[in-house]
Design an enzyme around this catalytic site. Structure first.
Site, PDB file in Angstrom:
ATOM      1  N   HIS A  17       0.735   5.169   1.346  1.00  0.00           N
ATOM      2  CA  HIS A  17      -0.044   6.005   2.266  1.00  0.00           C
ATOM      3  C   HIS A  17       0.610   7.390   2.350  1.00  0.00           C
ATOM      4  O   HIS A  17       1.826   7.487   2.505  1.00  0.00           O
ATOM      5  CB  HIS A  17      -0.078   5.348   3.657  1.00  0.00           C
ATOM      6  N   ASP A  49      -3.083   0.604   7.838  1.00  0.00           N
ATOM      7  CA  ASP A  49      -1.887   1.455   7.709  1.00  0.00           C
ATOM      8  C   ASP A  49      -0.804   1.135   8.740  1.00  0.00           C
ATOM      9  O   ASP A  49      -0.043   2.018   9.170  1.00  0.00           O
ATOM     10  CB  ASP A  49      -2.272   2.955   7.830  1.00  0.00           C
ATOM     11  N   SER A  53       4.592   6.827   2.542  1.00  0.00           N
ATOM     12  CA  SER A  53       5.207   5.542   2.914  1.00  0.00           C
ATOM     13  C   SER A  53       4.643   4.420   2.055  1.00  0.00           C
ATOM     14  O   SER A  53       3.444   4.408   1.758  1.00  0.00           O
ATOM     15  CB  SER A  53       4.872   5.193   4.378  1.00  0.00           C
ATOM     16  N   ASN A  66       0.851  -1.185   0.000  1.00  0.00           N
ATOM     17  CA  ASN A  66       0.000   0.000   0.000  1.00  0.00           C
ATOM     18  C   ASN A  66       0.887   1.235   0.000  1.00  0.00           C
ATOM     19  O   ASN A  66       2.003   1.208   0.530  1.00  0.00           O
ATOM     20  CB  ASN A  66      -0.878   0.011   1.255  1.00  0.00           C
TER      21      ASN A  66
HETATM   22  C1  GRF Z   1      -2.611   8.807  -2.712  1.00  0.00           C
HETATM   23  O1  GRF Z   1      -2.338   9.952  -1.959  1.00  0.00           O
HETATM   24  C2  GRF Z   1      -2.251   7.574  -1.934  1.00  0.00           C
HETATM   25  O2  GRF Z   1      -1.177   7.749  -1.071  1.00  0.00           O
HETATM   26  C3  GRF Z   1      -3.512   7.337  -1.128  1.00  0.00           C
HETATM   27  O3  GRF Z   1      -4.562   7.667  -1.998  1.00  0.00           O
HETATM   28  C4  GRF Z   1      -4.112   8.619  -2.954  1.00  0.00           C
HETATM   29  C5  GRF Z   1      -4.393   8.066  -4.296  1.00  0.00           C
HETATM   30  O4  GRF Z   1      -4.123   9.003  -5.318  1.00  0.00           O
HETATM   31  N1  GRF Z   1      -3.557   5.983  -0.613  1.00  0.00           N
HETATM   32  P1  GRF Z   1      -4.197   8.555  -6.842  1.00  0.00           P
HETATM   33  O5  GRF Z   1      -5.591   7.973  -7.066  1.00  0.00           O
HETATM   34  O6  GRF Z   1      -3.129   7.547  -7.088  1.00  0.00           O
HETATM   35  O7  GRF Z   1      -3.993   9.816  -7.629  1.00  0.00           O
END
Ligand code: GRF
Length: 218
Positions: free
Chosen positions: A115, A151, A142, A113
Site C-alpha cells: 500500500h 489496509d 507499507s 498487500n
Molecule cells: C502501487 O502503488 C501499490 O502500492 C498500490 O497500487 C499500485 C500498483 O502499481 N497497491 P503497479 O501496478 O504495481 O505499478
C-alpha cells in the site's frame, strides 16, 4: 550448509501497470527470492501487467467482474483459480477490488498487500495527494498481511522518504513506487524464509512479536 527448499508458488493479483509484479519477476530471476510466480491474475483484460507476465512466460488468468455478480461469487471464482494453481502465497499488487471476509479468511496469514502510504496513515485511495494535503513530512509504502478490514492488517515492513517542498502528486508517486519495488521483495523474502509469520492478528519476527514495522534498509 543450507538446504535448498522448493520455490514457493506465488499468485500475484493485479489490475494495472504491474510495475510491482515486474520487480518481483526481476528479483526471482536474479535469484533473490526462492519463489516462482505460478499465476498472475487480473480483473482487467487490458492490464499492462499481463503483457509483462506474458514476456516471462508466466501463466495468466483474467477474471472480469460483472455488475450483477455478488462479491462472494466473484471471490469464489477467484479462489477456485488461485487454488487450481496450487499456490502458497497470494500477493496483492495493485489489485483494485475489495475482497470479501470469506476470501480474506481463506488465505489469512499467507496473503500480503503493498500500500502506498505509511500505514496506518492514508488507507484507501489517493494517498500521495492526501499526504501532501495533510502537510506530512514523510511519506512511504507499507507491506502488510491482509485482514478483512481494508489496509488494516498488521504491518511487516515500511519504506519512508522525506517529502520535499517541490513534491507533487506525480513526483511522490514515482519516488514511492521505486521504494515499493525494493520493499515488496524484501518483506516477501523474510516471509519465505519464515522469519516473518502471522499469529493471532500480529506479526512475529524471528518468533517475537513485532511491535513496530521493520524499516527497509535499516
Ligand atoms: C502501487 O502503488 C501499490 O502500492 C498500490 O497500487 C499500485 C500498483 O502499481 N497497491 P503497479 O501496478 O504495481 O505499478
Amino acid at each position: 550448509m543450507t538446504v535448498a527448499t522448493t520455490p514457493a508458488r506465488l499468485a500475484v493479483l493485479i489490475s494495472g501497470s504491474g510495475s510491482n509484479l515486474q520487480a518481483l519477476i526481476d528479483h526471482i530471476e536474479s535469484g533473490n527470492l526462492n519463489a516462482e510466480i505460478a499465476v498472475v491474475i487480473s480483473n482487467k483484460a487490458d492490464a499492462y501487467g499481463l503483457q509483462r507476465a506474458q514476456k516471462h512466460n508466466i501463466q495468466r488468468e483474467v477474471i472480469p467482474a460483472s455488475r450483477i455478480e455478488s462479491r462472494q461469487n466473484y471471490d469464489q471464482r477467484l479462489a477456485t483459480i488461485i487454488d487450481q494453481y496450487d499456490t502458497d502465497v497470494i500477493l496483492l499488487a495493485g489489485f483494485m477490488r475489495i475482497l470479501s471476509d470469506e476470501f480474506v479468511n481463506r488465505y489469512l496469514g499467507r496473503m500480503l498487500n503493498i500500500h502506498p502510504s505509511l500505514l496506518p496513515k492514508h488507507k484507501g485511495l489517493n494517498t500521495h495527494q492526501r499526504a501532501l494535503e495533510a502537510g506530512d513530512k514523510q511519506h512511504g509504502a507499507s507491506v502488510h498481511f491482509v485482514t478483512p478490514t481494508l489496509d488494516d492488517g498488521p504491518i511487516i515492513m515500511q519504506a519512508a522518504i522525506d517529502i520535499q517542498p517541490e513534491d507533487t502528486n506525480d513526483s511522490l508517486a514515482g519516488r514511492i513506487l521505486k521504494e515499493e519495488h525494493k520493499l515488496y521483495a524484501e518483506a516477501l523474502k523474510l516471509y519465505l524464509d519464515e522469519r516473518i509469520k502471522f499469529s493471532n492478528g500480529n506479526v512475529l519476527f524471528d518468533n517475537k512479536s513485532l511491535t513496530t514495522p521493520l524499516i527497509l534498509g535499516a
